[in-house]
Scaffold this active site. Structure first.
Site, PDB file in Angstrom:
ATOM      1  N   ASP A 183       0.579  -1.464   0.028  1.00 11.82           N
ATOM      2  CA  ASP A 183      -0.098  -0.295  -0.398  1.00 11.82           C
ATOM      3  C   ASP A 183       1.041   1.728   0.567  1.00 11.82           C
ATOM      4  O   ASP A 183       1.571   0.937   0.111  1.00 11.82           O
ATOM      5  CB  ASP A 183      -1.412   0.028   1.424  1.00 11.82           C
ATOM      6  CG  ASP A 183      -2.673   0.460   0.933  1.00 11.82           C
ATOM      7  OD1 ASP A 183      -3.578  -0.248   0.376  1.00 11.82           O
ATOM      8  OD2 ASP A 183      -2.582   1.283  -0.062  1.00 11.82           O
ATOM      9  N   TYR A 311      -3.910   0.869 -10.547  1.00 15.86           N
ATOM     10  CA  TYR A 311      -4.345   1.235 -11.996  1.00 15.86           C
ATOM     11  C   TYR A 311      -3.074   2.062 -12.624  1.00 15.86           C
ATOM     12  O   TYR A 311      -2.072   1.759 -12.741  1.00 15.86           O
ATOM     13  CB  TYR A 311      -5.088   1.839 -12.577  1.00 15.86           C
ATOM     14  CG  TYR A 311      -5.006   1.927 -14.291  1.00 15.86           C
ATOM     15  CD1 TYR A 311      -5.500   0.374 -15.004  1.00 15.86           C
ATOM     16  CD2 TYR A 311      -4.450   2.991 -14.763  1.00 15.86           C
ATOM     17  CE1 TYR A 311      -5.868   0.313 -15.998  1.00 15.86           C
ATOM     18  CE2 TYR A 311      -4.403   2.908 -16.167  1.00 15.86           C
ATOM     19  CZ  TYR A 311      -4.992   2.012 -17.490  1.00 15.86           C
ATOM     20  OH  TYR A 311      -5.343   1.916 -18.237  1.00 15.86           O
ATOM     21  N   HIS A 367      -1.634  -4.801   9.385  1.00 12.15           N
ATOM     22  CA  HIS A 367      -1.719  -4.156   8.463  1.00 12.15           C
ATOM     23  C   HIS A 367      -1.703  -2.287   8.801  1.00 12.15           C
ATOM     24  O   HIS A 367      -1.262  -1.886   8.111  1.00 12.15           O
ATOM     25  CB  HIS A 367      -2.268  -4.548   7.371  1.00 12.15           C
ATOM     26  CG  HIS A 367      -1.877  -3.920   6.026  1.00 12.15           C
ATOM     27  ND1 HIS A 367      -0.834  -3.589   5.359  1.00 12.15           N
ATOM     28  CD2 HIS A 367      -2.911  -3.262   5.185  1.00 12.15           C
ATOM     29  CE1 HIS A 367      -0.735  -4.012   3.833  1.00 12.15           C
ATOM     30  NE2 HIS A 367      -2.083  -2.881   4.430  1.00 12.15           N
TER      31      HIS A 367
END
Length: 397
Positions: A183, A311, A367
């Site tokens: 991330d 993306y 996380h």
């Protein structure tokens, strides 16, 4: 210089009424596989119960009031090649002499919300190192603006973060990145360190991507610990069974965005499954979950905008998931939590990232470390930047 404006969250009544209507009209799946648990994703009954709670008990206005007690602002920032972007950010200044400017960056499916548990721990009470904490909502997230042109990836996020700190008068600062998913916060800080080392004087991350070193007679391959072997095995399982979201969001985000924008229940299921899978048995309450989801649902750019980050990073030939593994000559602190799904890098690999000033292994946590284990993250920051720490004095005040 762009003006800095105070900001308060104020979701229109009409939006809340429409949300309630949509939740009440949810069409749930007709059934599910027996004894499925979480194997197939978010369980039907769990999502039904949370949707019911959202309609009947969850109080957004109370949450809004609590969040608005935190100092929040907006500023327009020009990123090269893009129009002005309205950036929302938290800015908690410390009254303690010697406080260090600290840039906190989130990822997906996180938000500025995560910094709220760190704020009281970083004020510098009881003689501890203090920080001026700056925590923006990334463009396309939270209450920051939407990006409408192609190509807004890691380099652009890094430019935004650096320009925000400079606009606030912080010519030198540290970066503390508490990241989500595969991330973005941790990866953005790598790019900030690469592009702006004259400003970013040290970094701390609790997730990192690293490459295996070249082993030879002078640098023989070490024997991995039981903990490292277990985490690496769990990462392999996650790549096979938990990484489907990444494939979709990094290839066809626009298709998924229709569902996330139109269905609040779909948004809930999509994100909540990650909150459960990526934490270390953290006891999520309904109010925590729905606040987390509401930040996305009520976001300025819309519930489906954030996933476009995947993306752009996936298709960027320069600043991508490979480039962030290169050595960056900025002091680096590392917090190793055992349930960090994307942290399958042994300690010996992490030395390839930069000059490590601290590498701490924790027994619990996953996380979303700033939310799950705020005392641990704050303790790392205070220790690293404080007296006797590995990054003491790197920020010249």
């Amino acid at each position: 210089m762009a003006s800095i404006r105070p900001f308060k969250i104020d979701v229109p009544d009409a939006s809340l009424a429409k949300l309630k209507q949509k939740l009440e009209l949810t069409r749930f799946p007709e059934g599910e596989v027996e004894d499925a648990g979480w194997d197939y994703g978010a369980p039907l009954q769990v999502i039904k119960d949370l949707t019911k709670y959202w309609v009947e008990e969850y109080d957004w206005r109370a949450v809004e009031k609590k969040l608005n007690a935190i100092p929040q602002f907006k500023i327009e920032i020009k990123v090269e090649g893009f129009d002005l972007i309205d950036i929302h950010f938290v800015h908690q200044k410390s009254d303690v002499k010697g406080a260090i400017p600290l840039l906190f960056l989130h990822g997906w499916p996180g938000s500025f919300l995560e910094v709220t548990r760190l704020l009281p721990l970083l004020r510098g009470e009881n003689g501890k190192q203090a920080f001026h904490v700056v925590a923006p909502s990334l463009p396309n997230y939270g209450f920051s603006g939407r990006v409408t042109k192609k190509g807004f990836g890691l380099r652009q996020y890094a430019e935004m973060g650096n320009k925000l700190m400079l606009a606030l008068g912080y010519n030198q600062y540290g970066t503390a990145i508490v990241t989500q998913g595969g991330d973005w916060g941790a990866l953005i800080v790598r790019v900030i360190g690469t592009l702006y080392p004259q400003h970013n004087k040290a970094s701390h991350i609790n997730m990192g991507l690293a490459k295996e070193p070249k082993w030879d007679s002078e640098n023989p391959k070490p024997e991995y610990t039981k903990r490292e072997l277990r985490i690496m095995k769990e990462a392999e399982i996650w790549q096979e069974n938990g990484n489907g979201y990444f494939a979709i969001q990094s290839t066809k985000p626009a298709t998924l965005a229709f569902s996330l924008a139109d269905s609040p229940t779909g948004l809930l299921a999509w994100i909540y499954e990650k909150l459960v899978a990526w934490t270390d048995e953290y006891p999520w309450t309904p109010d925590e979950i729905l606040t987390w989801i509401s930040i996305y649902y009520h976001s300025t750019a819309g519930p489906g905008a954030s996933i476009y980050t995947y993306y752009e990073v996936h298709h960027d030939p320069k600043f991508n998931l490979l480039s962030v593994r290169e050595y960056v000559d900025v002091p680096l602190g590392f917090a190793d939590f055992p349930k960090e799904v994307a942290m399958a890098v042994p300690e010996s690999w992490r030395k390839t990232l930069g000059p490590i000033v601290e590498d701490v292994k924790f027994e619990r946590g996953g996380h979303f470390a700033a939310w799950e284990r705020p005392e641990d993250i704050a303790g790392c920051l205070v220790r690293i930047f404080g007296k006797g720490g590995g990054a003491e004095g790197v920020v010249k005040l």
